[in-house]
Design a protein around this motif. Structure first.
Motif, PDB file in Angstrom:
ATOM      1  N   LYS A  74       0.827  -1.215   0.000  1.00 29.68           N
ATOM      2  CA  LYS A  74       0.000   0.000   0.000  1.00 29.68           C
ATOM      3  C   LYS A  74       0.861   1.264   0.000  1.00 29.68           C
ATOM      4  N   GLN A  75       2.040   1.187   0.575  1.00 32.59           N
ATOM      5  CA  GLN A  75       2.982   2.298   0.411  1.00 32.59           C
ATOM      6  C   GLN A  75       3.373   2.433  -1.057  1.00 32.59           C
ATOM      7  N   LEU A  76       3.646   1.313  -1.710  1.00 30.95           N
ATOM      8  CA  LEU A  76       4.005   1.349  -3.124  1.00 30.95           C
ATOM      9  C   LEU A  76       2.871   1.930  -3.959  1.00 30.95           C
ATOM     10  N   ALA A  77       1.632   1.580  -3.638  1.00 36.48           N
ATOM     11  CA  ALA A  77       0.492   2.124  -4.376  1.00 36.48           C
ATOM     12  C   ALA A  77       0.443   3.645  -4.259  1.00 36.48           C
ATOM     13  N   PHE A  78       0.772   4.158  -3.097  1.00 39.62           N
ATOM     14  CA  PHE A  78       0.816   5.614  -2.899  1.00 39.62           C
ATOM     15  C   PHE A  78       1.892   6.243  -3.783  1.00 39.62           C
ATOM     16  N   HIS A  79       3.090   5.679  -3.760  1.00 43.97           N
ATOM     17  CA  HIS A  79       4.193   6.238  -4.553  1.00 43.97           C
ATOM     18  C   HIS A  79       3.928   6.114  -6.052  1.00 43.97           C
ATOM     19  N   GLN A  80       3.251   5.066  -6.461  1.00 44.19           N
ATOM     20  CA  GLN A  80       2.997   4.830  -7.877  1.00 44.19           C
ATOM     21  C   GLN A  80       1.875   5.706  -8.436  1.00 44.19           C
ATOM     22  N   SER A  81       1.022   6.235  -7.575  1.00 42.78           N
ATOM     23  CA  SER A  81      -0.088   7.070  -8.039  1.00 42.78           C
ATOM     24  C   SER A  81       0.437   8.352  -8.683  1.00 42.78           C
ATOM     25  N   LEU A  82      -0.151   8.723  -9.816  1.00 44.45           N
ATOM     26  CA  LEU A  82       0.232   9.952 -10.506  1.00 44.45           C
ATOM     27  C   LEU A  82      -0.710  11.107 -10.186  1.00 44.45           C
ATOM     28  N   ALA A  83      -1.623  10.910  -9.254  1.00 43.16           N
ATOM     29  CA  ALA A  83      -2.528  11.979  -8.840  1.00 43.16           C
ATOM     30  C   ALA A  83      -1.735  13.100  -8.176  1.00 43.16           C
ATOM     31  N   ARG A  84      -2.153  14.329  -8.404  1.00 48.23           N
ATOM     32  CA  ARG A  84      -1.457  15.469  -7.819  1.00 48.23           C
ATOM     33  C   ARG A  84      -1.909  15.750  -6.387  1.00 48.23           C
ATOM     34  N   ASN A  85      -2.948  15.087  -5.934  1.00 52.00           N
ATOM     35  CA  ASN A  85      -3.412  15.223  -4.560  1.00 52.00           C
ATOM     36  C   ASN A  85      -3.631  13.811  -4.027  1.00 52.00           C
ATOM     37  N   ARG A  86      -2.714  13.342  -3.195  1.00 52.56           N
ATOM     38  CA  ARG A  86      -2.710  11.939  -2.740  1.00 52.56           C
ATOM     39  C   ARG A  86      -2.628  11.896  -1.222  1.00 52.56           C
ATOM     40  N   TRP A  87      -3.384  10.978  -0.629  1.00 46.95           N
ATOM     41  CA  TRP A  87      -3.403  10.888   0.834  1.00 46.95           C
ATOM     42  C   TRP A  87      -3.336   9.435   1.287  1.00 46.95           C
ATOM     43  N   VAL A 122      11.584  13.014   0.083  1.00 45.30           N
ATOM     44  CA  VAL A 122      13.017  12.935  -0.252  1.00 45.30           C
ATOM     45  C   VAL A 122      13.218  12.452  -1.683  1.00 45.30           C
ATOM     46  N   TYR A 123      12.380  11.527  -2.149  1.00 43.48           N
ATOM     47  CA  TYR A 123      12.417  11.144  -3.570  1.00 43.48           C
ATOM     48  C   TYR A 123      12.334  12.389  -4.458  1.00 43.48           C
ATOM     49  N   LEU A 124      11.353  13.247  -4.175  1.00 47.78           N
ATOM     50  CA  LEU A 124      11.126  14.437  -4.992  1.00 47.78           C
ATOM     51  C   LEU A 124      12.276  15.426  -4.870  1.00 47.78           C
ATOM     52  N   LEU A 125      12.747  15.651  -3.658  1.00 46.75           N
ATOM     53  CA  LEU A 125      13.822  16.604  -3.436  1.00 46.75           C
ATOM     54  C   LEU A 125      15.120  16.195  -4.120  1.00 46.75           C
ATOM     55  N   ARG A 126      15.409  14.921  -4.071  1.00 52.82           N
ATOM     56  CA  ARG A 126      16.650  14.423  -4.674  1.00 52.82           C
ATOM     57  C   ARG A 126      16.547  14.268  -6.191  1.00 52.82           C
ATOM     58  N   GLY A 127      15.314  14.231  -6.708  1.00 56.44           N
ATOM     59  CA  GLY A 127      15.133  14.003  -8.140  1.00 56.44           C
ATOM     60  C   GLY A 127      15.312  12.557  -8.529  1.00 56.44           C
ATOM     61  N   HIS A 183      12.683  10.095  -7.907  1.00 58.60           N
ATOM     62  CA  HIS A 183      11.410   9.395  -7.720  1.00 58.60           C
ATOM     63  C   HIS A 183      11.294   8.278  -8.748  1.00 58.60           C
ATOM     64  N   PRO A 184      11.004   7.042  -8.322  1.00 64.23           N
ATOM     65  CA  PRO A 184      10.992   5.909  -9.255  1.00 64.23           C
ATOM     66  C   PRO A 184       9.775   5.855 -10.174  1.00 64.23           C
ATOM     67  N   TYR A 185       8.727   6.662  -9.901  1.00 62.93           N
ATOM     68  CA  TYR A 185       7.490   6.545 -10.675  1.00 62.93           C
ATOM     69  C   TYR A 185       7.003   7.859 -11.292  1.00 62.93           C
ATOM     70  N   ARG A 186       7.697   8.954 -11.049  1.00 60.24           N
ATOM     71  CA  ARG A 186       7.247  10.251 -11.536  1.00 60.24           C
ATOM     72  C   ARG A 186       8.360  10.957 -12.311  1.00 60.24           C
ATOM     73  N   LYS A 187       7.984  11.939 -13.120  1.00 55.23           N
ATOM     74  CA  LYS A 187       8.980  12.736 -13.819  1.00 55.23           C
ATOM     75  C   LYS A 187       9.709  13.605 -12.805  1.00 55.23           C
ATOM     76  N   ASP A 222       1.641  27.667  -9.410  1.00 51.53           N
ATOM     77  CA  ASP A 222       2.612  28.130 -10.408  1.00 51.53           C
ATOM     78  C   ASP A 222       3.428  26.991 -10.999  1.00 51.53           C
ATOM     79  N   LYS A 223       3.846  26.062 -10.156  1.00 49.17           N
ATOM     80  CA  LYS A 223       4.724  24.973 -10.596  1.00 49.17           C
ATOM     81  C   LYS A 223       3.967  23.682 -10.905  1.00 49.17           C
ATOM     82  N   LYS A 224       2.628  23.769 -10.865  1.00 50.53           N
ATOM     83  CA  LYS A 224       1.817  22.570 -11.080  1.00 50.53           C
ATOM     84  C   LYS A 224       2.309  21.426 -10.194  1.00 50.53           C
ATOM     85  N   GLY A 225       2.453  21.764  -8.928  1.00 49.55           N
ATOM     86  CA  GLY A 225       3.035  20.826  -7.979  1.00 49.55           C
ATOM     87  C   GLY A 225       2.026  19.863  -7.378  1.00 49.55           C
TER      88      GLY A 225
END
Length: 220
Positions: free
Chosen positions: A39-52, A70-75, A77-81, A188-191
Motif C-alpha cells: 500500500k505504500q508502493l500504491a501511494f508512490h505509484q499514483s500519478l494523482a497530484r493530490n494523494r493521501w 526525499v524522492y522528490l527533493l533528490r530528483g 522518484h521511481p514513478y514520476r517525472k 505556479d509549478k503545477k506541484g
C-alpha cells in the motif's frame, strides 16, 4: 585465517553493512524480501497530484510521506517525472510534533553527504535532531539544490503565504484555511499535495474534499 579472526572479520563486515544501510536508507526503503509494504508502493505509484494515506498509528504512513518528499527533493522518484531544484514544505500540527515526527523521518532518509545546509528555528545546526528546523538545502541529482521547509499549523494561515512550491506534505490533518492556502502555493509549478494522517476528527473537510473525491491509499 583461524576461526576467531574470521568471526571478527564477519562482525566488522556486518557493522559496516549496517552503517551503510543507515546512511543510505532511501535506497533500501520498502525492499526487504517478504516485507514489502504494497500500500505504500500504491501511494508512490499514483500519478494523482493530490494523494493521501489514511491509517492508524504505526501503520507506516509517515514513513511513506518522508520517503516521498526525499524522492522528490533528490530528483530520484521511481514513478514520476523528476525535476531539478525542487522546493517543498512539510506541514505539522505543532513545532514539537514537527521535531519528533516528520522532521525526524526526513532526517532518517537524508544521507548526510547530500545536505548542504541546515537552518534552525531553535537548537544547533550541528545537531538538527535536537532542535526545530526551519529549512534544509540539499543536493539534487541534476546538479542543482533543493530545499525543504518545515511549517507548523500553530503559526497561522498568514505564515503560509507567498511561496511557490513543487510540493506540500501534510503530516496529519491541517485546518482547512491552511490547506487551502497551501493549495495556492503549488499552482505556479503545477506541484503536488500529499498527506498522511489518522482520521480522528470525524467527517471534516478532509472527508468531503479529499476522501470522496480521490481514491485513497488506506494503510490500516
Amino acid at each position: 585465517m583461524d576461526e576467531k579472526e574470521l568471526i571478527l572479520k564477519l562482525r566488522r563486515l556486518e557493522k559496516n553493512i549496517r552503517r551503510f544501510r543507515k546512511k543510505n536508507r532511501l535506497a533500501f526503503y520498502n525492499t526487504e524480501p517478504g516485507k514489502v509494504h504494497h500500500k505504500q508502493l500504491a501511494f508512490h505509484q499514483s500519478l494523482a497530484r493530490n494523494r493521501w494515506c489514511f491509517g492508524g498509528n504505526r501503520s507506516g504512513k509517515t514513513e511513506c510521506g518522508a520517503a516521498e518528499a526525499v524522492y522528490l527533493l533528490r530528483g530520484v522518484h521511481p514513478y514520476r517525472k523528476n525535476r531539478p531544484d525542487v522546493s517543498g514544505w512539510v506541514v505539522s500540527l505543532s513545532l514539537q510534533v514537527q521535531r519528533d515526527v516528520a522532521q525526524a523521518k526526513i532526517l532518517d532518509y537524508l544521507n548526510p553527504d547530500w545536505i548542504e545546509s541546515v537552518v534552525m528555528v531553535s537548537g544547533k545546526s550541528s545537531n538538527p535532531r535536537g532542535g526545530v528546523i526551519d529549512y534544509i538545502t540539499l543536493k539534487n541529482v541534476f546538479g542543482g539544490t533543493s530545499r525543504i521547509g518545515f511549517k507548523s499549523c500553530e503559526m497561522g494561515r498568514e505564515k503560509f503565504q507567498g511561496a511557490s512550491l513543487d510540493f506540500v506534505w501534510f503530516d496529519e490533518e491541517p485546518p482547512q484555511d491552511i490547506y487551502e492556502e497551501c493549495r495556492m502555493r503549488i499552482i505556479d509549478k503545477k506541484g503536488d499535495i500529499f498527506g498522511t494522517m489518522t482520521p480522528l476528527k470525524g467527517l471534516t473537510f478532509i472527508y468531503n474534499k479529499i476522501y470522496l473525491m480521490n481514491a485513497p491509499a488506506t494503510l490500516a
